[in-house]
Design a protein around this motif. Sequence first.
Motif, PDB file in Angstrom:
ATOM      1  N   ARG A 163     -11.518  38.108  10.596  1.00  0.00           N
ATOM      2  CA  ARG A 163     -11.666  37.465   9.293  1.00  0.00           C
ATOM      3  C   ARG A 163     -12.062  38.478   8.216  1.00  0.00           C
ATOM      4  NH1 ARG A 163     -12.130  32.328   7.353  1.00  0.00           N
ATOM      5  NH2 ARG A 163     -13.547  31.973   5.612  1.00  0.00           N
ATOM      6  N   LEU A 164     -12.891  39.453   8.608  1.00  0.00           N
ATOM      7  CA  LEU A 164     -13.369  40.453   7.655  1.00  0.00           C
ATOM      8  C   LEU A 164     -12.619  41.784   7.779  1.00  0.00           C
ATOM      9  CD1 LEU A 164     -17.163  39.689   8.133  1.00  0.00           C
ATOM     10  CD2 LEU A 164     -15.789  39.117   6.128  1.00  0.00           C
ATOM     11  N   THR A 165     -11.576  41.798   8.624  1.00  0.00           N
ATOM     12  CA  THR A 165     -10.748  42.998   8.870  1.00  0.00           C
ATOM     13  C   THR A 165     -11.601  44.197   9.298  1.00  0.00           C
ATOM     14  OG1 THR A 165     -10.777  43.725   6.544  1.00  0.00           O
ATOM     15  CG2 THR A 165      -8.995  42.223   7.222  1.00  0.00           C
ATOM     16  N   PHE A 166     -12.571  43.944  10.191  1.00  0.00           N
ATOM     17  CA  PHE A 166     -13.401  45.014  10.724  1.00  0.00           C
ATOM     18  C   PHE A 166     -12.764  45.590  11.975  1.00  0.00           C
ATOM     19  CE2 PHE A 166     -17.624  43.225   8.892  1.00  0.00           C
ATOM     20  CZ  PHE A 166     -17.317  43.803   7.670  1.00  0.00           C
ATOM     21  N   LYS A 167     -12.992  46.873  12.202  1.00  0.00           N
ATOM     22  CA  LYS A 167     -12.508  47.560  13.395  1.00  0.00           C
ATOM     23  C   LYS A 167     -13.693  48.104  14.192  1.00  0.00           C
ATOM     24  CE  LYS A 167      -8.212  46.974  12.118  1.00  0.00           C
ATOM     25  NZ  LYS A 167      -7.347  45.993  12.801  1.00  0.00           N
ATOM     26  N   LEU A 168     -13.431  48.384  15.458  1.00  0.00           N
ATOM     27  CA  LEU A 168     -14.460  48.969  16.313  1.00  0.00           C
ATOM     28  C   LEU A 168     -14.918  50.310  15.732  1.00  0.00           C
ATOM     29  CD1 LEU A 168     -15.921  48.507  19.079  1.00  0.00           C
ATOM     30  CD2 LEU A 168     -14.174  49.994  20.092  1.00  0.00           C
ATOM     31  N   GLY A 169     -16.227  50.524  15.668  1.00  0.00           N
ATOM     32  CA  GLY A 169     -16.792  51.756  15.134  1.00  0.00           C
ATOM     33  C   GLY A 169     -17.038  51.728  13.638  1.00  0.00           C
ATOM     34  N   GLU A 170     -16.666  50.638  12.976  1.00  0.00           N
ATOM     35  CA  GLU A 170     -16.817  50.547  11.515  1.00  0.00           C
ATOM     36  C   GLU A 170     -18.236  50.138  11.135  1.00  0.00           C
ATOM     37  OE1 GLU A 170     -14.458  48.341   7.798  1.00  0.00           O
ATOM     38  OE2 GLU A 170     -13.632  48.359   9.845  1.00  0.00           O
ATOM     39  N   ASP A 171     -18.689  50.615   9.973  1.00  0.00           N
ATOM     40  CA  ASP A 171     -20.008  50.258   9.438  1.00  0.00           C
ATOM     41  C   ASP A 171     -19.858  49.165   8.378  1.00  0.00           C
ATOM     42  OD1 ASP A 171     -21.186  52.207  10.998  1.00  0.00           O
ATOM     43  OD2 ASP A 171     -21.072  53.741   9.429  1.00  0.00           O
ATOM     44  N   PHE A 172     -20.887  48.329   8.260  1.00  0.00           N
ATOM     45  CA  PHE A 172     -20.917  47.307   7.207  1.00  0.00           C
ATOM     46  C   PHE A 172     -22.368  46.954   6.905  1.00  0.00           C
ATOM     47  CE2 PHE A 172     -20.903  45.013  11.195  1.00  0.00           C
ATOM     48  CZ  PHE A 172     -21.817  43.990  11.000  1.00  0.00           C
ATOM     49  N   GLN A 173     -22.570  46.131   5.909  1.00  0.00           N
ATOM     50  CA  GLN A 173     -23.916  45.746   5.510  1.00  0.00           C
ATOM     51  C   GLN A 173     -24.078  44.229   5.544  1.00  0.00           C
ATOM     52  OE1 GLN A 173     -24.771  47.513   1.662  1.00  0.00           O
ATOM     53  NE2 GLN A 173     -25.798  49.256   2.639  1.00  0.00           N
ATOM     54  N   ILE A 174     -25.297  43.807   5.922  1.00  0.00           N
ATOM     55  CA  ILE A 174     -25.669  42.390   5.860  1.00  0.00           C
ATOM     56  C   ILE A 174     -26.777  42.254   4.821  1.00  0.00           C
ATOM     57  CG2 ILE A 174     -26.423  40.361   7.138  1.00  0.00           C
ATOM     58  CD1 ILE A 174     -25.625  41.657   9.697  1.00  0.00           C
ATOM     59  N   LEU A 175     -26.665  41.247   3.974  1.00  0.00           N
ATOM     60  CA  LEU A 175     -27.672  40.982   2.955  1.00  0.00           C
ATOM     61  C   LEU A 175     -28.506  39.762   3.351  1.00  0.00           C
ATOM     62  CD1 LEU A 175     -25.502  41.470  -0.267  1.00  0.00           C
ATOM     63  CD2 LEU A 175     -26.884  43.171   0.944  1.00  0.00           C
ATOM     64  N   PHE A 176     -29.827  39.889   3.221  1.00  0.00           N
ATOM     65  CA  PHE A 176     -30.749  38.804   3.561  1.00  0.00           C
ATOM     66  C   PHE A 176     -31.555  38.446   2.310  1.00  0.00           C
ATOM     67  CE2 PHE A 176     -30.144  41.359   7.388  1.00  0.00           C
ATOM     68  CZ  PHE A 176     -29.733  40.393   8.294  1.00  0.00           C
ATOM     69  N   SER A 177     -31.630  37.179   1.997  1.00  0.00           N
ATOM     70  CA  SER A 177     -32.349  36.743   0.798  1.00  0.00           C
ATOM     71  C   SER A 177     -33.858  36.859   0.989  1.00  0.00           C
ATOM     72  CB  SER A 177     -31.986  35.293   0.467  1.00  0.00           C
ATOM     73  OG  SER A 177     -32.415  34.440   1.511  1.00  0.00           O
ATOM     74  N   LYS A 178     -34.570  36.976  -0.123  1.00  0.00           N
ATOM     75  CA  LYS A 178     -36.028  37.011  -0.124  1.00  0.00           C
ATOM     76  C   LYS A 178     -36.574  35.698  -0.672  1.00  0.00           C
ATOM     77  CE  LYS A 178     -36.546  42.022  -0.696  1.00  0.00           C
ATOM     78  NZ  LYS A 178     -37.091  43.111  -1.557  1.00  0.00           N
ATOM     79  N   ASP A 179     -37.856  35.456  -0.389  1.00  0.00           N
ATOM     80  CA  ASP A 179     -38.481  34.234  -0.904  1.00  0.00           C
ATOM     81  C   ASP A 179     -38.463  34.224  -2.435  1.00  0.00           C
ATOM     82  OD1 ASP A 179     -38.997  33.400   1.655  1.00  0.00           O
ATOM     83  OD2 ASP A 179     -41.007  34.273   1.726  1.00  0.00           O
TER      84      ASP A 179
END
Length: 411
Positions: free
Chosen positions: A163-179
């Motif tokens: 769905r996100l067109t990611f491949k093995l060995g690829e880097d990405f970022q996850i964002l987490f909300s704050k209070d």
Amino acid sequence: MNYEYFIAKRIIGSKAYKSSISAPIIKIGIAAIAIGIVVMMIAIATGIGLQQKIRDKVVAFNGHVTISNYDSNNSRESVYPISSKQDFYPEFKSVDGVRHVQAVATKFGVIRTETDFEGVVLKGVGNDYNWQYFKEFLIEGRLPSFEKKYSEEVLISEYLANRLTFKLGEDFQILFSKDDIQKPPNSLKCKIVGIYNSGFQDLDEQYLIGNLRHIQRINKWEEDQIGNFEVFIDDYSQIERKGIEIYQNTPSTFNTQTVIEKYASIFEWITIFDKNIYGIIGIMILVAGINMITALLVLILERTQMIGILKALGSNNWSIRKLFIYNASYLILLGLFWGNIFGLGLLFAQKYLKLFPLDPSVYYVTEAPVYISFGYVFALNIGTLVLCLLMLLVPSYIITKISPVKAIRFD
């Protein structure tokens, strides 16, 4: 009398298939037994196979029993931490049958790329995590290693990777909300080292497996604070009893929930398979029994003169009935033999060659799983033989109504 009895037995056995009337009926009876066994084997093997496969997939993501705070919400995210310093961790010695206990935490985040974004649940695990199920799900790469304190390695599902067109060995970022929504979100860099596919799309589209320490850091938890415990037991059939025992042996501030309670709709759905299996078995045995009854009636009518002769020579009704039942049992055994050959052959072909695929969005599996146990195969054969023979006692009663004088003159 014995001499005539065995001559009659030879006549029935050798000429039953040669008669223009009885031969097709007998062949249909044998075919009905064989087809019935094949259908019953497929129903049991696929029914139990689906139940076990779906159950194992759900257990892989949650464990058999979950231990968490009573004040935890119903979301996928661990909000209120608990201490990992418990008497039952890492070994639950107070309850027999507990195989493994692991500490985990979950946090909702968003993966953002240049062209797309996707909401995911990061499941943080540690070195105590049981990778048994995910070894089977792994389709590319390897399982993450958390030897480094803040390892960035993650395991992502094939669904999310595509769905996100990611491949093995690829880097990405996850964002987490704050209070505090006025502050920028927390960011976590991840590296894909493995891609899995459980076939359970409802879970694959949500879960990302990563390092527990990242969730502790983002939530500002202590090193001994986690989201919940996942407990694995040895015998799934004891899950309800073990769930109660685990609850009784944990602190009063903790709540326990079995995987059946957590995913009630799924487990209610798969229990319907049992009713389907019993229904199919009942129908197939009934159909096979009716066909054998028909075959036996035809044999009796064709051998009416022989029955009269045997009665005139002194044979009693029960000995003659046994003669026909013995020959009918031979036909049943013949049908069982061919049914087992074709049935087991088809099941083993599906097990190893994956001949029949399924839609995972409907059945949660990519191909029809089969459960093969010679225990249920043996029980199925014995049960079919016994029930069919019992059903044949009724038509064989006609022999007692045959008069020797009328039977000898019967044409």
